[in-house]
Enzyme design. Structure first.
Site, mmCIF file in Angstrom:
data_model
loop_
_atom_site.group_PDB
_atom_site.id
_atom_site.type_symbol
_atom_site.label_atom_id
_atom_site.label_comp_id
_atom_site.label_asym_id
_atom_site.label_seq_id
_atom_site.Cartn_x
_atom_site.Cartn_y
_atom_site.Cartn_z
ATOM 1 N N LYS A 52 0.600 -0.871 -0.566
ATOM 2 C CA LYS A 52 -0.011 0.530 0.037
ATOM 3 C C LYS A 52 1.169 1.195 0.060
ATOM 4 O O LYS A 52 0.783 2.198 -0.425
ATOM 5 C CB LYS A 52 -0.843 0.167 1.100
ATOM 6 C CG LYS A 52 -1.758 -0.918 1.185
ATOM 7 C CD LYS A 52 -2.492 -1.140 2.351
ATOM 8 C CE LYS A 52 -4.032 -2.074 2.725
ATOM 9 N NZ LYS A 52 -4.504 -2.575 3.996
ATOM 10 N N GLN A 96 -5.108 -2.395 9.893
ATOM 11 C CA GLN A 96 -4.856 -3.753 9.622
ATOM 12 C C GLN A 96 -5.465 -4.793 10.174
ATOM 13 O O GLN A 96 -4.683 -5.033 11.574
ATOM 14 C CB GLN A 96 -2.956 -3.402 8.902
ATOM 15 C CG GLN A 96 -3.181 -4.637 8.510
ATOM 16 C CD GLN A 96 -3.524 -5.077 6.992
ATOM 17 O OE1 GLN A 96 -3.733 -4.099 6.546
ATOM 18 N NE2 GLN A 96 -4.074 -5.742 6.042
ATOM 19 N N ASP A 119 -11.889 2.064 3.888
ATOM 20 C CA ASP A 119 -11.115 0.141 4.197
ATOM 21 C C ASP A 119 -13.410 0.046 3.714
ATOM 22 O O ASP A 119 -13.739 -0.853 3.711
ATOM 23 C CB ASP A 119 -10.978 -0.326 5.491
ATOM 24 C CG ASP A 119 -9.765 -0.879 4.899
ATOM 25 O OD1 ASP A 119 -9.658 -1.680 4.339
ATOM 26 O OD2 ASP A 119 -9.236 -1.911 6.595
#
Length: 293
Positions: A52, A96, A119
């Protein structure tokens, strides 16, 4: 049989976003800024977050990595999230997953500002998605939709079987593909670990989205000719013939299923790259929303 090449499509999307970012810079506008919070040393998570960060560099985004040790407390993590929520320079951020077992993942995800939740996991965004209102879509289902659209795979009126009911992939995927959209208007069935005679459902499917986390579960005898296969799974399978001691496998037995499929995603190189591309797309959207405010 056509390979749905997620690497190629994701690179196309990154190039498109990079052009938009270059235009923003030339106009003197602030470029998007994505932050990622990583807790612990999970190998897959470290690789994913690293990808990312590299993607942000490639397309001209600003990026911040908050790398925290495994023993970080829930309170300490929530303090970092609060700081990101209140940092006007940050347009969007992700925490994450998975998190260490001593941290309540749901509590953490609930703490993220929905306007920065790129997200798409916060209940506010999930609810807006369910009602077909503007929202951040979960990156993996969003990537699947984009892949189907760019390859012009017909979904309207088709029988879609989604294998798995997770909050991250299966459930949102089933909702999105039943909605009125280009990659939608489908009749959707969700199968899972308690489904009886599961193969009866998959054999009747025009499109299968496999997201159950069991390597090579879906085999050629479980699908019909011409089926479209989206393989979301990725598992490390021990393999002494490989230098690293393992190979990557999806939820689909590619060798047997590909012989029947009209379209199929490879693993790796299918859905995975699309997830990162759509996260970047969500971050660009977050920047645009904040600039309007």
């Amino acid at each position: 049989m056509t390979i749905l090449d997620g690497r190629k499509v994701s690179n196309d999307i990154k190039d498109e976003i990079a052009e938009q970012v270059a235009a923003m810079k030339s106009n003197g506008e602030k470029v998007p800024h994505l932050a990622a919070v990583l807790v612990g040393t999970d190998g897959a998570s470290m690789t994913y977050v690293g990808a990312k960060v590299k993607a942000c560099e490639r397309i001209g985004f600003d990026s911040t990595l908050i790398d925290l040790p495994e023993e970080t407390t829930e309170e300490e993590l929530l303090n970092h999230i609060d700081n990101l929520n209140n940092n006007d320079d940050i347009d969007g951020f992700i925490v994450q997953l998975p998190l260490p077992k001593h941290i309540d993942e749901q509590k953490v995800l609930m703490a993220v500002d929905p306007d920065k939740d790129v997200d798409g996991f916060h209940p506010t965004n999930v609810g807006r998605m369910t009602l077909d209102l503007p929202s951040f879509l979960p990156a993996t289902p969003f990537g699947v939709l984009e892949l189907l659209e760019r390859y012009n795979v017909e979904t309207s009126g088709k029988n879609v079987v989604v294998m798995g009911r997770s909050h991250i992939v299966g459930r949102p995927m089933s909702i999105l593909m039943s909605q009125k959209r280009k990659a939608g208007n489908a009749t959707v069935t969700v199968v899972h670990s308690r489904t009886q005679n599961l193969a009866d459902f998959t054999r009747g499917a025009d499109i299968i989205v496999a997201a159950i986390g069991i390597s090579e579960f879906l085999t050629g005898d479980m699908v019909k000719d011409g089926v479209v296969i989206i393989d979301v799974g990725i598992t490390r399978v021990p393999d002494d013939m490989k230098k690293r001691g393992y190979r990557l496998a999806g939820d689909v037995d590619f060798e047997s299923v590909s012989k029947k499929a009209s379209y199929i995603t490879p693993v790796p190189g299918g859905v995975g790259p699309m997830t990162i591309a759509m996260l970047l797309k969500n971050t660009l959207l977050a920047r645009e929303m904040r600039s309007k405010k």
